[in-house]
Design an enzyme around this catalytic site. Structure first.
Site, PDB file in Angstrom:
ATOM      1  N   LYS A 299      -7.524  -5.847  -1.251  1.00 45.83           N
ATOM      2  CA  LYS A 299      -7.824  -5.100  -0.021  1.00 45.83           C
ATOM      3  C   LYS A 299      -8.594  -3.846  -0.409  1.00 45.83           C
ATOM      4  CE  LYS A 299      -6.982  -4.485   4.510  1.00 45.83           C
ATOM      5  NZ  LYS A 299      -5.609  -4.109   4.961  1.00 45.83           N
TER       6      LYS A 299
ATOM      7  N   LYS B 163       0.844  -1.200   0.000  1.00 48.07           N
ATOM      8  CA  LYS B 163       0.000   0.000   0.000  1.00 48.07           C
ATOM      9  C   LYS B 163       0.875   1.243   0.000  1.00 48.07           C
ATOM     10  CE  LYS B 163      -0.916   0.137   5.027  1.00 48.07           C
ATOM     11  NZ  LYS B 163      -1.998   0.173   6.035  1.00 48.07           N
TER      12      LYS B 163
END
Length: 270
Positions: free
Chosen positions: A125, A65
């Site tokens: 996600k 991320k």
């Protein structure tokens, strides 16, 4: 539906509703399904975790991320493919890739690039609120999806899990308190393909307490795969969890801030 008044999760879900509506206009579900059916074969996400744990090892879902709402930019030099390769070399069991654009600076392209670069199963996600997103996940190559109990009612939890399983994907069902853990355990589908995640970060306040997992661990029946999420930063944190028989981990921020994420992973679990 769970009360979301006045919290960060409410804002994220409101944005997500608009994004999903826009996506449906651009690509109808019938066309998206055709793409999903042509996607690469599913890699066993839950099985990758259980195999590591059964062998007496930690099973790490290493997260890719770029940013987060609470911490801002985590990694300016963001190359999902090289990060995925680094994680694979460092011993990760699976990957988690953020695809939320508005709050995490994620993208579909990041997931595709990460999965193509390695052989690990990949979790999409994101904040899943509609079956369309589940089909979208398979179309981009995801092997597993995240379901957040705090964001979904009972019927939608079951609908999203059923759609995922029908498409061959596993699910990671995330809980934050005792009521949510009980709801996660009741999600429809094959328990062997349903991983239970306990998030130590409260998604309404973004405060983190490792005690969350330890307090809720006793509610997880033997035989269910458990993953602790958020706040694991040191070897002591890992040792503390493993002493309490928690052997599944989802870790992102700690690795994303390291020069070599895979090296940081191997050092943390050495």
């Amino acid at each position: 539906m769970t009360d979301r008044s006045g919290d960060i999760l409410e804002c994220i879900l409101a944005t997500k509703g608009v994004e999903v509506a826009d996506a449906k206009e651009k690509l109808p579900l019938s066309e998206l399904l055709a793409v999903a059916k042509d996607a690469d074969p599913v890699r066993g996400f839950a099985q990758a975790l259980t195999t590591r744990i059964a062998a007496g090892n930690a099973a790490v879902i290493a997260e890719i991320k770029k940013a987060s709402p609470s911490k801002g930019l985590l990694r300016a030099d963001f190359d999902p493919a090289s990060i995925a390769l680094s994680y694979e070399a460092g011993g990760a069991a699976c990957l988690s890739v953020l695809t939320d654009v508005s709050y995490f600076q994620g993208s579909t392209q990041a997931l595709v690039a990460a999965r193509e670069a390695c052989c690990l199963p990949v979790l999409r996600k994101d904040f899943m609120i509609d079956p369309y997103q589940v089909v979208e996940a398979r179309a981009m190559g995801a092997d597993c999806i995240l379901l957040i109990v705090a964001a979904l009612d009972r019927s939608m939890l079951d609908a999203l899990a059923s759609t995922a399983h029908e498409l061959g994907m596993d699910v990671l069902v995330e809980a934050h308190d005792a009521r949510e853990v009980d709801a996660a355990l009741q999600v429809r589908g094959d328990p062997a393909r349903t991983v239970i995640g306990i998030n130590n970060r409260n998604l309404r306040t973004f405060q983190t307490r490792l005690e969350t997992t330890l307090d809720l661990f006793a509610r997880i029946p033997a035989g269910r795969t458990l993953v602790t999420e958020s706040g694991i930063a040191t070897r002591d944190d890992v040792a503390r969890m493993r002493r309490h028989d928690v052997h599944g981990f989802l870790i992102g921020e700690t690795f994303m801030r390291a020069p070599d994420p895979g090296c940081a992973l191997s050092e943390l679990f050495a």
